[in-house]
Design a protein around this motif. Sequence first.
Motif, PDB file in Angstrom:
ATOM      1  N   ALA A 175      35.304  90.771 -25.455  1.00 31.07           N
ATOM      2  CA  ALA A 175      36.695  91.508 -25.930  1.00 31.07           C
ATOM      3  C   ALA A 175      37.677  90.996 -25.369  1.00 31.07           C
ATOM      4  O   ALA A 175      38.871  90.720 -26.024  1.00 31.07           O
ATOM      5  CB  ALA A 175      36.395  93.051 -25.920  1.00 31.07           C
ATOM      6  N   ALA A 176      37.858  91.033 -23.840  1.00 27.78           N
ATOM      7  CA  ALA A 176      38.955  90.462 -23.415  1.00 27.78           C
ATOM      8  C   ALA A 176      39.161  88.882 -23.584  1.00 27.78           C
ATOM      9  O   ALA A 176      40.281  88.748 -23.713  1.00 27.78           O
ATOM     10  CB  ALA A 176      38.428  90.589 -21.882  1.00 27.78           C
ATOM     11  N   ILE A 177      38.428  88.417 -23.842  1.00 30.39           N
ATOM     12  CA  ILE A 177      38.487  86.994 -24.213  1.00 30.39           C
ATOM     13  C   ILE A 177      39.009  86.709 -25.525  1.00 30.39           C
ATOM     14  O   ILE A 177      40.148  86.166 -25.632  1.00 30.39           O
ATOM     15  CB  ILE A 177      37.094  85.908 -24.146  1.00 30.39           C
ATOM     16  N   VAL A 178      38.756  87.410 -26.368  1.00 29.75           N
ATOM     17  CA  VAL A 178      39.045  87.258 -27.781  1.00 29.75           C
ATOM     18  C   VAL A 178      40.471  87.999 -27.773  1.00 29.75           C
ATOM     19  O   VAL A 178      41.734  87.424 -28.235  1.00 29.75           O
ATOM     20  CB  VAL A 178      38.358  88.605 -28.858  1.00 29.75           C
ATOM     21  N   ALA A 179      40.684  89.074 -27.023  1.00 32.41           N
ATOM     22  CA  ALA A 179      42.186  89.680 -26.955  1.00 32.41           C
ATOM     23  C   ALA A 179      43.155  88.471 -26.360  1.00 32.41           C
ATOM     24  O   ALA A 179      44.225  88.535 -26.706  1.00 32.41           O
ATOM     25  CB  ALA A 179      42.096  91.096 -26.106  1.00 32.41           C
ATOM     26  N   GLU A 180      42.530  88.029 -25.336  1.00 32.31           N
ATOM     27  CA  GLU A 180      43.492  87.146 -24.609  1.00 32.31           C
ATOM     28  C   GLU A 180      43.897  85.877 -25.704  1.00 32.31           C
ATOM     29  O   GLU A 180      44.984  85.436 -25.509  1.00 32.31           O
ATOM     30  CB  GLU A 180      42.940  86.435 -23.366  1.00 32.31           C
ATOM     31  N   ALA A 181      42.816  85.449 -26.095  1.00 34.68           N
ATOM     32  CA  ALA A 181      43.155  84.480 -27.252  1.00 34.68           C
ATOM     33  C   ALA A 181      44.058  84.819 -28.319  1.00 34.68           C
ATOM     34  O   ALA A 181      45.372  84.086 -28.671  1.00 34.68           O
ATOM     35  CB  ALA A 181      41.795  84.120 -27.991  1.00 34.68           C
ATOM     36  N   ASP A 182      43.974  86.162 -28.762  1.00 35.63           N
ATOM     37  CA  ASP A 182      45.116  86.363 -29.719  1.00 35.63           C
ATOM     38  C   ASP A 182      46.346  86.607 -29.067  1.00 35.63           C
ATOM     39  O   ASP A 182      47.295  86.557 -29.591  1.00 35.63           O
ATOM     40  CB  ASP A 182      44.637  87.897 -30.227  1.00 35.63           C
ATOM     41  N   ARG A 183      46.506  87.089 -27.771  1.00 32.56           N
ATOM     42  CA  ARG A 183      47.660  87.212 -27.322  1.00 32.56           C
ATOM     43  C   ARG A 183      48.404  86.009 -27.149  1.00 32.56           C
ATOM     44  O   ARG A 183      49.780  85.810 -27.365  1.00 32.56           O
ATOM     45  CB  ARG A 183      47.507  87.796 -25.711  1.00 32.56           C
ATOM     46  N   LEU A 184      47.792  85.001 -26.659  1.00 33.48           N
ATOM     47  CA  LEU A 184      48.224  83.761 -26.313  1.00 33.48           C
ATOM     48  C   LEU A 184      48.733  82.897 -27.523  1.00 33.48           C
ATOM     49  O   LEU A 184      49.890  82.587 -27.482  1.00 33.48           O
ATOM     50  CB  LEU A 184      47.263  82.715 -25.653  1.00 33.48           C
ATOM     51  N   GLU A 185      47.957  83.224 -28.745  1.00 37.60           N
ATOM     52  CA  GLU A 185      48.527  82.909 -29.961  1.00 37.60           C
ATOM     53  C   GLU A 185      49.598  83.185 -30.422  1.00 37.60           C
ATOM     54  O   GLU A 185      50.567  82.498 -30.790  1.00 37.60           O
ATOM     55  CB  GLU A 185      47.285  82.600 -30.910  1.00 37.60           C
ATOM     56  N   VAL A 186      49.749  84.797 -30.264  1.00 41.99           N
ATOM     57  CA  VAL A 186      51.166  85.251 -30.729  1.00 41.99           C
ATOM     58  C   VAL A 186      52.227  84.918 -29.705  1.00 41.99           C
ATOM     59  O   VAL A 186      53.368  84.253 -30.112  1.00 41.99           O
ATOM     60  CB  VAL A 186      51.010  86.783 -30.689  1.00 41.99           C
ATOM     61  N   ALA A 187      51.930  84.687 -28.457  1.00 42.02           N
ATOM     62  CA  ALA A 187      53.126  84.391 -27.524  1.00 42.02           C
ATOM     63  C   ALA A 187      53.287  82.857 -27.655  1.00 42.02           C
ATOM     64  O   ALA A 187      54.504  82.420 -27.648  1.00 42.02           O
ATOM     65  CB  ALA A 187      52.346  84.467 -25.976  1.00 42.02           C
ATOM     66  N   ILE A 188      52.431  81.962 -28.027  1.00 38.38           N
ATOM     67  CA  ILE A 188      52.723  80.563 -28.161  1.00 38.38           C
ATOM     68  C   ILE A 188      53.758  80.598 -29.424  1.00 38.38           C
ATOM     69  O   ILE A 188      54.733  79.787 -29.391  1.00 38.38           O
ATOM     70  CB  ILE A 188      51.374  79.804 -28.273  1.00 38.38           C
ATOM     71  N   ALA A 189      53.300  81.084 -30.413  1.00 34.87           N
ATOM     72  CA  ALA A 189      54.063  81.006 -31.844  1.00 34.87           C
ATOM     73  C   ALA A 189      55.334  81.465 -31.648  1.00 34.87           C
ATOM     74  O   ALA A 189      56.419  81.290 -32.292  1.00 34.87           O
ATOM     75  CB  ALA A 189      53.084  82.092 -32.834  1.00 34.87           C
ATOM     76  N   ALA A 190      55.703  82.597 -30.737  1.00 28.07           N
ATOM     77  CA  ALA A 190      56.770  83.134 -30.565  1.00 28.07           C
ATOM     78  C   ALA A 190      57.699  82.282 -29.511  1.00 28.07           C
ATOM     79  O   ALA A 190      59.113  82.468 -29.168  1.00 28.07           O
ATOM     80  CB  ALA A 190      56.944  84.457 -29.883  1.00 28.07           C
ATOM     81  N   CYS A 191      57.384  81.140 -29.025  1.00 28.94           N
ATOM     82  CA  CYS A 191      58.045  80.464 -28.002  1.00 28.94           C
ATOM     83  C   CYS A 191      59.377  79.819 -28.729  1.00 28.94           C
ATOM     84  O   CYS A 191      58.968  79.036 -29.729  1.00 28.94           O
ATOM     85  CB  CYS A 191      57.029  79.341 -27.232  1.00 28.94           C
ATOM     86  N   ALA A 192      60.351  79.800 -28.148  1.00 28.32           N
ATOM     87  CA  ALA A 192      61.630  79.306 -28.478  1.00 28.32           C
ATOM     88  C   ALA A 192      61.694  77.717 -28.086  1.00 28.32           C
ATOM     89  O   ALA A 192      62.245  76.884 -28.750  1.00 28.32           O
ATOM     90  CB  ALA A 192      62.890  79.722 -28.296  1.00 28.32           C
ATOM     91  N   ASP A 193      61.115  77.420 -26.928  1.00 32.29           N
ATOM     92  CA  ASP A 193      61.328  76.019 -26.329  1.00 32.29           C
ATOM     93  C   ASP A 193      60.074  75.741 -25.385  1.00 32.29           C
ATOM     94  O   ASP A 193      59.240  76.396 -25.297  1.00 32.29           O
ATOM     95  CB  ASP A 193      62.744  75.911 -25.642  1.00 32.29           C
ATOM     96  N   VAL A 194      60.168  74.754 -24.793  1.00 37.43           N
ATOM     97  CA  VAL A 194      59.223  74.120 -24.072  1.00 37.43           C
ATOM     98  C   VAL A 194      59.221  74.908 -22.683  1.00 37.43           C
ATOM     99  O   VAL A 194      57.695  75.222 -22.314  1.00 37.43           O
ATOM    100  CB  VAL A 194      59.367  72.608 -23.854  1.00 37.43           C
TER     101      VAL A 194
END
Lengths: 180, 1111
Positions: free
Chosen positions: A147-166
């Motif tokens: 569950a933690a792995i899935v949650a971390e993947a979800d968190r990262l995907e959202v965080a990456i999508a929200a990044c404004a720059d490199v």
Amino acid sequence: MYKVNNKPLQLDRAFTLGDIQYPANWLRFSSAEDRAALGITWETEATRADDRFYWNGDINNPKAMEDREEVDQDGNPMYVKVLDKSDPENPVMVDSDERLVTKGLKSQWIAQVKVTAGTMLATTDWMVIRKAERAVEIPADVVAKRAAIVAEADRLEVAIAACADVEALIAVVNDQRWGD
Amino acid sequence: MSVIGSNILAGASGQGGAYTIEESLRFNASQSSYLSWTPASAGNRKTWTWSGWFKKGVITNTGCLFGAGTTTNSGNGVTEISFQADNTMALTVWQFISGVQWRVTTSAIQRDPSAWYHFVITIDTTQATSSNRVKIYINGVQQTSLFYAVYPSQNYDTGVNATNAHGIGRRPDGSNLLDGYITEVNFIDGQALDPSSFGEFDSVTGVWKPAKYTGTYGTNGFYLPMQLDNTVEGFNTVTYIGTQKPQKISGVGFSPDLVWIKSRNNAQNHTLYDSVRGATKYLMSNSTNAEATDAQTLTSFDTDGFSMGTSFPNDLNYTYVAWCWDAGSSTVSNTDGSITSSVRSNPAYGFSIVSYTGTGANATVGHGLGTAPSMIIVKNRSAGGSWMVYHTSIGNTGAVFLNITNATITSSTYFNNTTPTSDVFSIGDATACNGSGNSIVAYCFSEVAGYSKFGSYTGTGASGNTVTTGFKPAFVMIKRTDTTSNWVVLDNTRRSINPNGLQLYPNLSAAEDNYTTILPTDLTNTGFTLNHNTSNTNESGGTYIYMAFKDTREYAYWLDDSGNNNDWQPNGGITTESTVTDTPTPYADGGNYATLNPLDSKYTPTEANLSVVCGTAVPRSAVGSMFPASGKWYTEVYCSSNGGGANRFIIGFTTQANSQTYPVSVTDGVVYSAAAGDLYVDGSLTSYGATYGQGDTIGIALNLDDNEITFYKNNTSQGTYTGKTFEGDGYGLVMGHGSSTLASTYKVNFGQRPFAYTPPTGFKPLHTGNLPDSAIVDGSEYFNAVTYTGNGYPTSGTQSISTVNFQPDFVWIKDRSRGGYNHFLQDVLRGSTNVLRSNTTGVANTESTAVTSFNADGFSLGASNEVNYQNDAFISWNWKANGAGVSNTDGSITSTVSANPTAGFSIVTYTGNGISGATVGHGLGAAPDIYIIKNRSTTAQWSVKYTIVDGSLDYMFLESTAAADNAGETAPTSSVINVWNGTEEGASGNNYVAYCFAEVEGYSKFGSYTGNGSADGPFVYLGFRPAFVMVKRTDAADEWAISDGKRNPYNVNNLALFANRSNAESGSQNIADFTSNGFKIRGAPSWSNTSGGTYIYMAFAENPFKNSLAR
């Protein structure tokens, strides 16, 4: 690094200047005056920027963040080309209907997160199968870890999508929390 | 402080030859092997450097290279250098105190088990810039691409250099055991150094290599060369683990004459062997038994140790210690006494072995030492009886007995109340020392100042009872003489650090007692200090005698050789036998050895890739990591277990292409089957030799030069088979398991450990030091990839690319960052401005602003948007042919050829004549394995032809995804290629260019593999570390995928470009790991790894395997 005529010289490698070959240990044991006489200079190497985010390790040349539909130099859309052999004597490459898209860092890193999560989950996938097939319970710690792995993947995907720059993306990537 | 070049390197270029590392230490996770050490005082916890060479064992092992701290939730926590425990297996350094405090992990993944890595970890938390506080270097290169980059706060105190436990091979809290090999470990306390203090680039190969560190170490610094002293004097102790199979125990440092062996972890008798009585004959110090003989016990005394058979004391997984003495080189008759004796003596080290026949009456016996013995241990070989011991501190009126606890017993029947002289010792008429007609052996020791000591002391019952010997003892044996007590032996091999207290008892069969805490004794530089109160060794008022021998070893795998004496303690499975000659520096007697290759084996090897259990799962095989094509090689495989069933072992040699095949079915190779003793030659059964099974050692002598292979069962040849021609790409070890539901367990020795049996004359162990030199030792002199950033379009900027390092004759450029821009291919024969594009069928045209010239070290670029778009990233792949072409009339069409036979590459231009079957000379002198032809005059497909799948000539098109088809044409010869009269190859009057490639061992390889659809994909053995690999599926439509080591300088390679597409680079799919000897597919995109798909590849080297480091 040592340079001559703006070209890097590698320690412990022989090199040629003009018609003269210098042995591999020359740079290591030559004096500053010797090197200056040949026009060899020392340049402190800038730390190479992370090639995953910057082209050719150049901090001033970040990779594109977003997917990009390519256009030619006149601004016309570009398409994936395919081979047209309708005239066997004159096989040519022609545009298909598929737009030519260059993936940006966000797409590539989200894909990478999926790969990482998938790889980590794969080590316990057999337990999931075992439960489905034979009703053997998955240990609680494994359930929690998955569950933690899935949650971390979800968190990262959202965080990456929200990044404004490199820089923001690097911060996210360098703070992955897959567990210990 | 980073000090580039400030520490002058011994052995560095120009300083008198290469620096050679001769041994390494094997860490076997399954045997809980590790080293431990606790600093006496804290060092610099903010600034330190750790450097070490490492060869990976079990691929998924994430074990600890170096760590400190035992408590993960308080205090200093745990600081550790290890491999990331999630999917990455990447080198990481981190701090844990109730959670991760900081962690730096490389993006580079270290899962290449076939060669060595060099790791340098530099910590300096005083740095203001966080990224300067932790630096990781791999093979001399700083890692700036990091998976984790959470840095310690400024001035953070790490757990390293605190006064807590430190570990190598295991985290001090007991977790994270390491599997692999380590050597040349330097730890620098108080300095942050870069790799130039520990290595250098080889001036010929360009490969990073070790150099001797000659700087200072700081208080807690240490240097562990991880090797044994092979020239020890007088006395030495070795340890080993029983295997129940023949094994050579080496590392003694001399040929021992007295070997005293005791199991440490099990109750088992002490056994004593000597070279005068002869091998296989043993006495037991804890028993009165007469001498016994067992052909499978100690079987020989060897140059550097001794050999064990299959029997006691070599029981499986028992740990043993062997104390060894050197008694000289010859046994002579001695008539100095009234009884003539046979004497083997070493006066320089005060030891002799004396054999004589008792008379039953008072007598004297010559001992050959030239000085009076201080201690004599006598045993009647023929009859049961006690071991009688004379000691100078007891005197000549009595004796103690090695096998019992008694206090001194007085009797003139022992030593006849006569003190030994420089020539003889006296014996009474006791049966134990002088039974009439009995064979007697006596071990005589005379004191040698500074080397041995035989004295006495009085117990104090308190700490600090110091006994001065004048040297650092390697061995101390103590006996209380005023009352009953056990004999006690301590040594500094089983326990290399203080406090000591690992007690064994010569009079008891008991296992080792660990009394380091309750009965601590320090072995010091001048003697030993008893820090306890116990009857056996230090009761108040007790009288004790002792014998002690100096540690004459200059170095050992646990000894700090920095001068600081920060010595480490070996634990678990670490024994003398853990030192192996597998090292990162190829030399005559060692180098990077073959191991089992987990990347290419169905079953997971363990024990640092020297053991494997093979079952019945397809493909049932485990294979080695080297496939030599020539030479004479010897390998041993021990059949450790048949799983309790029938013997289904299968052992042999086959090609790497057969590595996924059931061994008896390999189409190219010879395997020896246990069940019936048959050979399978290229899959066909041939009657051969004896059956074999569990407990047997199979030696294989493979003579590739003369097409011979001989299997030995326990050193007995089963016959030399000569019916097979060994040819092609090379042959490697393969093992498997026959049709049984159980499994076969193997232990493999390629020679990194002493072989159980002497190899036949001329046959060598399989390591890089014995591999032939490749014609090309630095691939970058013939193929080189360079990256650059465009500075042209839309401006008028131009630039010269000067890092190719040779004048390229064929340049292939691709814009990495922008899709829609073509691959540009230019060559010296067409001229630099004449362009072809691999992803189109278009004609060659002139681009005056693309590559404008080929230069001595690269090429110049105009402002073209296709090769120099401003700020775009480009890759250029460059090949060296032979400059301006020459006319070649080998074919029916005269061609112009720029040929480089050394590198197996030629560029050919010609004009078609419309005749099918026309031939064109290519100038290579060897038949091309693959060649690419393009019509320059008109639109036409790129013809790619090759023989590498099945020997017949097949074809595909470079700009097309189409599957392959058989060309139905004549294969190329060493002088010509055949062209047909179609537009692609031979239309009359059309101009063509052909790029021809022939394999060069160690530099280029062109072959095929079958996909498996798994991220654990096929392994392809190349015999070199690749710089460039292009793959293409042949049995279905798919892309021409290119990966290289320049765009992906570390694993996993995930940056694909496609020769048939103008797409930009994509990094979303894993492709492959490049390794020191090939590549391992790590993803399952259809263009590289569809299950069952057939793929061809073209690969060019960075360096041949012989010189390569792990990647």
